[in-house]
Design an enzyme around this catalytic site. Structure first.
Site, PDB file in Angstrom:
ATOM      1  N   SER A   1     -14.650   8.394   0.673  1.00  0.00           N
ATOM      2  CA  SER A   1     -14.180   9.310   1.725  1.00  0.00           C
ATOM      3  C   SER A   1     -15.135  10.501   1.822  1.00  0.00           C
ATOM      4  O   SER A   1     -15.512  10.929   2.917  1.00  0.00           O
ATOM      5  CB  SER A   1     -12.772   9.833   1.402  1.00  0.00           C
TER       6      SER A   1
ATOM      7  N   ARG B   1      -8.823   6.228   5.775  1.00  0.00           N
ATOM      8  CA  ARG B   1      -7.631   5.482   5.356  1.00  0.00           C
ATOM      9  C   ARG B   1      -7.984   4.278   4.498  1.00  0.00           C
ATOM     10  O   ARG B   1      -8.784   3.439   4.920  1.00  0.00           O
ATOM     11  CB  ARG B   1      -6.855   4.989   6.571  1.00  0.00           C
TER      12      ARG B   1
ATOM     13  N   ARG C   1     -11.615   8.029  -2.894  1.00  0.00           N
ATOM     14  CA  ARG C   1     -11.939   9.454  -2.729  1.00  0.00           C
ATOM     15  C   ARG C   1     -13.446   9.679  -2.566  1.00  0.00           C
ATOM     16  O   ARG C   1     -13.876  10.397  -1.669  1.00  0.00           O
ATOM     17  CB  ARG C   1     -11.431  10.232  -3.952  1.00  0.00           C
TER      18      ARG C   1
ATOM     19  N   ASP D   1       0.888  -1.153   0.000  1.00  0.00           N
ATOM     20  CA  ASP D   1       0.000   0.000   0.000  1.00  0.00           C
ATOM     21  C   ASP D   1       0.941   1.223   0.000  1.00  0.00           C
ATOM     22  O   ASP D   1       2.092   1.117   0.435  1.00  0.00           O
ATOM     23  CB  ASP D   1      -0.859  -0.047   1.267  1.00  0.00           C
TER      24      ASP D   1
ATOM     25  N   SER E   1      -5.280   5.151  -4.257  1.00  0.00           N
ATOM     26  CA  SER E   1      -5.151   6.554  -4.656  1.00  0.00           C
ATOM     27  C   SER E   1      -4.965   6.739  -6.156  1.00  0.00           C
ATOM     28  O   SER E   1      -4.179   6.044  -6.793  1.00  0.00           O
ATOM     29  CB  SER E   1      -3.953   7.178  -3.929  1.00  0.00           C
ATOM     30  N   LYS E   2      -5.677   7.730  -6.691  1.00  0.00           N
ATOM     31  CA  LYS E   2      -5.487   8.099  -8.095  1.00  0.00           C
ATOM     32  C   LYS E   2      -4.272   8.999  -8.246  1.00  0.00           C
ATOM     33  O   LYS E   2      -3.863   9.335  -9.353  1.00  0.00           O
ATOM     34  CB  LYS E   2      -6.746   8.795  -8.625  1.00  0.00           C
TER      35      LYS E   2
ATOM     36  N   ASP F   1      -0.013   5.028   0.749  1.00  0.00           N
ATOM     37  CA  ASP F   1      -0.258   6.019   1.806  1.00  0.00           C
ATOM     38  C   ASP F   1      -0.248   5.347   3.178  1.00  0.00           C
ATOM     39  O   ASP F   1      -1.060   4.457   3.440  1.00  0.00           O
ATOM     40  CB  ASP F   1      -1.625   6.691   1.591  1.00  0.00           C
TER      41      ASP F   1
END
Ligand code: BG6
Ligand code: MG
Length: 213
Positions: free
Chosen positions: A52, A45, A49, A9, A116-117, A11
């Protein structure tokens, strides 16, 4: 060796972007008059997006149209990307870089499995743009963690069967995704309390012991 490939992963594992996510979501929430704090940020986490955003909007008493949601997600992302520009190779710790190099020297394939993009942008900021054998990110998938898609695709990109892959995760959703994909997971940080993780890492370099088995 049990494992032929390690899928990281990004982040919270390779580098830390939590603060930037927090600041960007906080700015949006303040503009919309919605309460937002570090505890809510913690729930973001590993999730996409748009998911989120749904969590951020939970605290509002009004409903939002799909157009509004897309606009707000884009707005947050613009602020977030601007903040990411502060990142540099200094945000990659010596311990992480050295461990990655040692794992590679053992003959392991190394990949990224991130929701994540912005993963490629972050990797370029920290000087790892060409480092990994495969990068599977938010642009490659249609279902976010805890769905296993991101790790299943990363394993395919690394031409490695799931049972020979080890996933490294800091989020519960990520540990669940790895296990759902038939992979062992090494959990770091808060994810260490997940019972589904096959290994717990006190520090990143503990991976060297896990991978040597
Ligand atoms: C994950 C983060 O890596 O990426 C989440 O842990 C984030 O907090 C998700 O929501 C999506 O990120 P991005 O960069 O595509 O907005
Ligand atoms: Mg993470």
């Amino acid at each position: 060796m049990k494992y032929q490939a390690i899928i990281f992963d990004l982040d919270g594992v390779i580098c830390h972007t939590d603060r930037y996510h927090y600041l960007a979501w906080k700015q949006l929430a303040d503009e919309l008059g919605i309460y937002f704090d570090e505890t809510i940020n913690h729930r973001l986490r590993g999730v996409s997006r748009m998911e989120s955003l749904e969590i951020v909007l939970e605290r509002s008493d009004r409903t939002f149209t799909e157009e509004e949601k897309l606009l707000y997600a884009e707005k947050k992302n613009e602020v977030y990307k601007e903040l990411l520009k502060q990142m540099s190779p200094k945000d990659l710790s010596e311990e992480v870089k050295q461990t990655l190099d040692e794992l590679r020297a053992k003959g392991l394939k190394l990949g990224i499995g991130s929701s994540s993009k912005n993963a490629r942008f972050i990797l370029s900021r920290i000087g790892l743009e060409d480092y990994f054998d495969a990068v599977c990110d938010g642009n490659c998938i249609s279902r976010s963690k805890p769905d296993p898609e991101v790790f299943v695709k990363a394993a395919a990109m690394l031409s490695t069967p799931a049972e020979r892959c080890l996933v490294v995760e800091d989020a519960k959703a990520g540990v669940e995704a790895a296990v759902a994909g038939g992979m062992d997971c090494a959990a770091i940080g808060d994810a260490r309390c997940c019972e589904q993780a096959a290994h717990g890492l006190t520090m990143f370099s503990d991976l060297l012991k896990v991978a040597a088995d």
